[in-house]
Design a protein around this motif. Structure first.
Motif, PDB file in Angstrom:
ATOM      1  N   TYR A 196       0.808  -1.221   0.000  1.00 53.23           N
ATOM      2  CA  TYR A 196       0.000   0.000   0.000  1.00 53.23           C
ATOM      3  C   TYR A 196       0.843   1.274   0.000  1.00 53.23           C
ATOM      4  CZ  TYR A 196      -3.722  -3.308   0.815  1.00 53.23           C
ATOM      5  OH  TYR A 196      -4.598  -4.366   0.683  1.00 53.23           O
ATOM      6  N   ASP A 197       2.116   1.134  -0.306  1.00 55.87           N
ATOM      7  CA  ASP A 197       2.990   2.285  -0.507  1.00 55.87           C
ATOM      8  C   ASP A 197       3.005   3.204   0.717  1.00 55.87           C
ATOM      9  OD1 ASP A 197       4.765   3.873  -1.994  1.00 55.87           O
ATOM     10  OD2 ASP A 197       3.142   5.120  -2.786  1.00 55.87           O
ATOM     11  N   VAL A 198       3.064   2.584   1.900  1.00 55.74           N
ATOM     12  CA  VAL A 198       3.089   3.351   3.145  1.00 55.74           C
ATOM     13  C   VAL A 198       4.529   3.731   3.464  1.00 55.74           C
ATOM     14  CG1 VAL A 198       2.588   3.333   5.612  1.00 55.74           C
ATOM     15  CG2 VAL A 198       1.041   2.168   4.010  1.00 55.74           C
ATOM     16  N   ARG A 199       4.783   5.018   3.603  1.00 49.02           N
ATOM     17  CA  ARG A 199       6.130   5.517   3.874  1.00 49.02           C
ATOM     18  C   ARG A 199       6.336   5.713   5.377  1.00 49.02           C
ATOM     19  NH1 ARG A 199       7.830   7.448  -1.196  1.00 49.02           N
ATOM     20  NH2 ARG A 199       6.566   6.277  -2.716  1.00 49.02           N
ATOM     21  N   ILE A 200       7.464   5.258   5.872  1.00 51.28           N
ATOM     22  CA  ILE A 200       7.850   5.526   7.252  1.00 51.28           C
ATOM     23  C   ILE A 200       9.179   6.263   7.227  1.00 51.28           C
ATOM     24  CG2 ILE A 200       6.575   3.561   8.192  1.00 51.28           C
ATOM     25  CD1 ILE A 200       9.161   1.988   8.276  1.00 51.28           C
ATOM     26  N   SER A 201       9.453   7.027   8.276  1.00 51.06           N
ATOM     27  CA  SER A 201      10.634   7.890   8.266  1.00 51.06           C
ATOM     28  C   SER A 201      11.803   7.352   9.086  1.00 51.06           C
ATOM     29  CB  SER A 201      10.257   9.286   8.773  1.00 51.06           C
ATOM     30  OG  SER A 201       9.730   9.220  10.079  1.00 51.06           O
ATOM     31  N   ASP A 202      11.553   6.430  10.000  1.00 50.15           N
ATOM     32  CA  ASP A 202      12.614   5.909  10.858  1.00 50.15           C
ATOM     33  C   ASP A 202      13.578   5.050  10.042  1.00 50.15           C
ATOM     34  OD1 ASP A 202      13.890   3.824  12.696  1.00 50.15           O
ATOM     35  OD2 ASP A 202      12.932   5.134  14.178  1.00 50.15           O
ATOM     36  N   ARG A 203      14.834   5.485   9.935  1.00 50.46           N
ATOM     37  CA  ARG A 203      15.809   4.805   9.077  1.00 50.46           C
ATOM     38  C   ARG A 203      16.042   3.363   9.504  1.00 50.46           C
ATOM     39  NH1 ARG A 203      17.097   4.152   4.310  1.00 50.46           N
ATOM     40  NH2 ARG A 203      16.655   6.403   4.144  1.00 50.46           N
ATOM     41  N   ALA A 204      16.147   3.120  10.809  1.00 53.92           N
ATOM     42  CA  ALA A 204      16.375   1.759  11.282  1.00 53.92           C
ATOM     43  C   ALA A 204      15.208   0.855  10.921  1.00 53.92           C
ATOM     44  CB  ALA A 204      16.613   1.754  12.788  1.00 53.92           C
ATOM     45  N   CYS A 205      13.995   1.401  10.996  1.00 54.52           N
ATOM     46  CA  CYS A 205      12.812   0.610  10.657  1.00 54.52           C
ATOM     47  C   CYS A 205      12.719   0.354   9.153  1.00 54.52           C
ATOM     48  CB  CYS A 205      11.552   1.309  11.163  1.00 54.52           C
ATOM     49  SG  CYS A 205      11.421   1.359  12.962  1.00 54.52           S
ATOM     50  N   ILE A 206      13.119   1.328   8.361  1.00 57.32           N
ATOM     51  CA  ILE A 206      13.159   1.127   6.909  1.00 57.32           C
ATOM     52  C   ILE A 206      14.121  -0.005   6.562  1.00 57.32           C
ATOM     53  CG2 ILE A 206      13.858   2.164   4.710  1.00 57.32           C
ATOM     54  CD1 ILE A 206      12.905   4.867   5.861  1.00 57.32           C
ATOM     55  N   GLU A 207      15.297   0.019   7.180  1.00 58.72           N
ATOM     56  CA  GLU A 207      16.281  -1.037   6.936  1.00 58.72           C
ATOM     57  C   GLU A 207      15.773  -2.387   7.428  1.00 58.72           C
ATOM     58  OE1 GLU A 207      19.824   0.369   8.797  1.00 58.72           O
ATOM     59  OE2 GLU A 207      20.216   1.883   7.244  1.00 58.72           O
ATOM     60  N   TYR A 208      15.035  -2.375   8.535  1.00 60.46           N
ATOM     61  CA  TYR A 208      14.463  -3.618   9.040  1.00 60.46           C
ATOM     62  C   TYR A 208      13.461  -4.184   8.032  1.00 60.46           C
ATOM     63  CZ  TYR A 208      11.702  -6.834  11.835  1.00 60.46           C
ATOM     64  OH  TYR A 208      11.029  -7.961  12.278  1.00 60.46           O
TER      65      TYR A 208
END
Length: 219
Positions: free
Chosen positions: A176-188
């Motif tokens: 659903y193309d949901v963007r998050i900003s936390d870099r560690a969470c993006i990498e996770y």
């Protein structure tokens, strides 16, 4: 140890099936799959969140039947303690169980607003405000765990039941193309999607000919 059978439903739509399957794979359990078709009335009700209880995944092993995902996780931990489905540290184990329980019983708005659909792609999808609150809470859990235990997984160097429980959320964010900003969470999230087990599951999901019209349209 006897070979097990894991009953699951659609690999494209069933987040609970994915959780149970990942748990069994993380544990190193030798099992065969019994796949129920998505057009089965019980399976369809479960996927559309209309069932009074969830009966898949269902693990049958050594004359034991277990059908609740958390119960499956605890059972696998008992028979495969060296797999590390729960952290070794007592406090970390309690924390892991807590976040798994929160996933198991909560986030209803996220589930209904962003149903799992691995073959789907909805760029620019409008997320309901209540679902946004659920997403924020998930990211808060991930961020806290990754900082507290040092990553790369939620509870440190080894994958636990928490990673299995939250993996379907990662797929939802992608669908659903949901963007998050936390870099560690993006990498996770990238790490979860790159798991060989996840890649295997997604490849199988994409071969499913069945579709559920209710989950193939934007709400």
């Amino acid at each position: 140890m006897a070979k097990a059978t894991l009953t699951i439903s659609s690999k494209n739509y069933s987040s609970w099936s994915l959780r149970g399957w990942l748990l069994a794979r993380f544990a190193g359990l030798d099992f065969s799959e019994n796949i129920l078709p998505p057009d089965d009335p019980g399976v369809k009700a479960e996927i559309l969140l209309l069932a009074p209880s969830i009966l898949v995944p269902r693990l049958r092993h050594d004359k034991v039947d277990v059908w609740d995902t958390l119960a499956i996780a605890e059972y696998l931990h008992e028979i495969k303690p060296k797999a590390g489905l729960l952290p070794a540290d007592r406090a970390a184990r309690a924390h892991c169980r807590a976040v798994c329980g929160e996933m198991h019983s909560g986030f209803s708005s996220l589930r209904s607003a962003l149903p799992m659909n691995l073959k789907g792609s909805f760029p620019g999808y409008k997320v309901w405000s209540r679902a946004e609150s659920d997403i924020e809470r998930v990211v808060e859990i991930w961020s806290d765990c990754l900082k507290r235990y040092g990553g790369p997984w939620l509870f440190g160097e080894h994958r636990t039941m928490a990673d299995a429980m939250y993996s379907p959320v990662v797929t939802r964010l992608k669908t659903y193309d949901v963007r998050i900003s936390d870099r560690a969470c993006i990498e996770y999230c990238l790490r979860v999607m790159a798991m060989p087990e996840m890649q295997e599951w997604i490849a199988a999901a994409k071969t499913e000919p069945e579709s559920m019209e209710e989950l193939e349209v934007e709400f």
